[in-house]
Design an enzyme around this catalytic site. Structure first.
Site, PDB file in Angstrom:
ATOM      1  N   GLY A 115       0.749  -1.145  -0.008  1.00  0.00           N
ATOM      2  CA  GLY A 115      -0.153  -0.116  -0.064  1.00  0.00           C
ATOM      3  C   GLY A 115       0.881   1.222   0.007  1.00  0.00           C
ATOM      4  CB  CYS A 116       0.213   4.664  -1.090  1.00  0.00           C
ATOM      5  SG  CYS A 116      -1.455   5.018  -0.407  1.00  0.00           S
TER       6      CYS A 116
END
Length: 314
Positions: A115-116
């Site tokens: 995920g970012c």
């Protein structure tokens, strides 16, 4: 012979960004489905099984379904959804996580794109845990803000649609049960989940991830120099992750959300008051770059045995 690639979900925000990075690369051959075939299970099955490497840009349930449609023993998968990030049998797709992890990725069949938010968090925290500066059971907080494109088409429409009036800055994940927390906990090596306080800003892309630390209260009271040395050592020579020098950090008075622009870079900073024993560890990245599409392309390059930065925006 070119490597055959199929992007399942290639017309979503992340899929489009990945396609742009793969376009014009003669060492790759992209498998494309006509619009009428995108939701046809048979056509998708054929495409999934014809590819050397599949990149899934789908909702979690659809990503799991796509994996189930692969009935050979050689197609390799990079999943950009949340579905497999802490699943057994999947390798976490953050090559810079720790020594030897890039090699583990190269030999993996199933890769879960990070995920970012976890990308920025792990880049800051994992080296400190490995260096023994940050105890595994220490209470850690992470906060920051992301561009609204991180919320996909629905959030983009909310911010850009007719009659929209979105706020400039909006905290979310208020229940402290955000879907990114399990991967943050598992791959950082922390014993307890970090307190995660994310927010979305009225900007299309860009991201700042911050981990504040009371160094004077931590065991051994690590110094600014200790923390910076651990980060600098972890990413020495990296073409993607950079660590600003303490001298450079001392001259910076503000850090914009768009610090790295629409690139696939990840920039790390250490701010604070050395004498007071307080620090602000900050990661700047593009939520659609190193936080999504750039990471997927980097992982694809590693799986295919190609130059790691090929097609990336650096």
């Amino acid at each position: 012979m070119s490597t055959r690639i199929f992007i399942d979900g290639g017309h979503g925000t992340t899929g489009i960004e990945i396609g742009d990075r793969l376009a014009g690369r003669p060492e790759l051959s992209l498998i494309a489905l006509d619009e009428k075939d995108r939701k046809d299970a048979g056509a998708r099955r054929d495409a999934l099984n014809a590819a050397d490497i599949v990149i899934l840009c789908l909702p979690d349930d659809a990503a799991r379904e796509a994996v189930s449609l692969i009935d050979n023993d050689w197609t390799r998968v990079i999943d950009a959804s949340t579905a497999h990030r802490v699943a057994d049998g999947w390798t976490y797709g953050f090559p810079e996580l720790e020594p030897g992890h890039r090699e583990a990725l190269a030999n993996s069949r199933f890769v879960a794109n990070p995920g970012c938010w976890p990308t920025g968090f792990l880049a800051l925290v994992r080296p400190l845990v490995l260096a023994g500066l940050l105890p595994a059971d220490w209470p850690v907080t992470v906060s920051g803000a992301s561009g609204y494109s991180g919320g996909g088409k629905a959030m983009i429409a909310e911010y850009e649609g007719e009659g929209s009036a979105p706020s400039a800055f909006r905290p979310y994940g208020l229940s402290l049960a955000h879907k990114h927390v399990p991967e943050m906990t598992r791959y950082s090596g922390l014993t307890h989940p970090p307190l995660f306080a994310p927010a979305v800003a009225n900007a299309y892309r860009g991201m700042i991830v911050e981990v504040p630390m009371q160094l004077r209260a931590m065991p051994g009271a690590p110094s600014f120099a200790d923390v910076h040395a651990a980060l600098a050592s972890a990413y020495e020579g990296s073409p993607i992750v950079s660590v600003a020098s303490l001298e450079e950090c001392a001259t910076i008075t503000q850090l914009p959300l768009e610090q790295v622009g629409a690139t696939d870079r990840l920039s790390l900073f250490l701010f604070g008051n050395a004498d007071g024993g307080q620090a602000r560890l900050v990661a700047a990245l593009d939520n659609l770059g190193k936080g999504a599409a750039g990471a997927a392309v980097q992982n694809l390059n590693i799986l295919a045995g190609l130059p790691e930065t090929a097609g990336l925006r650096l």
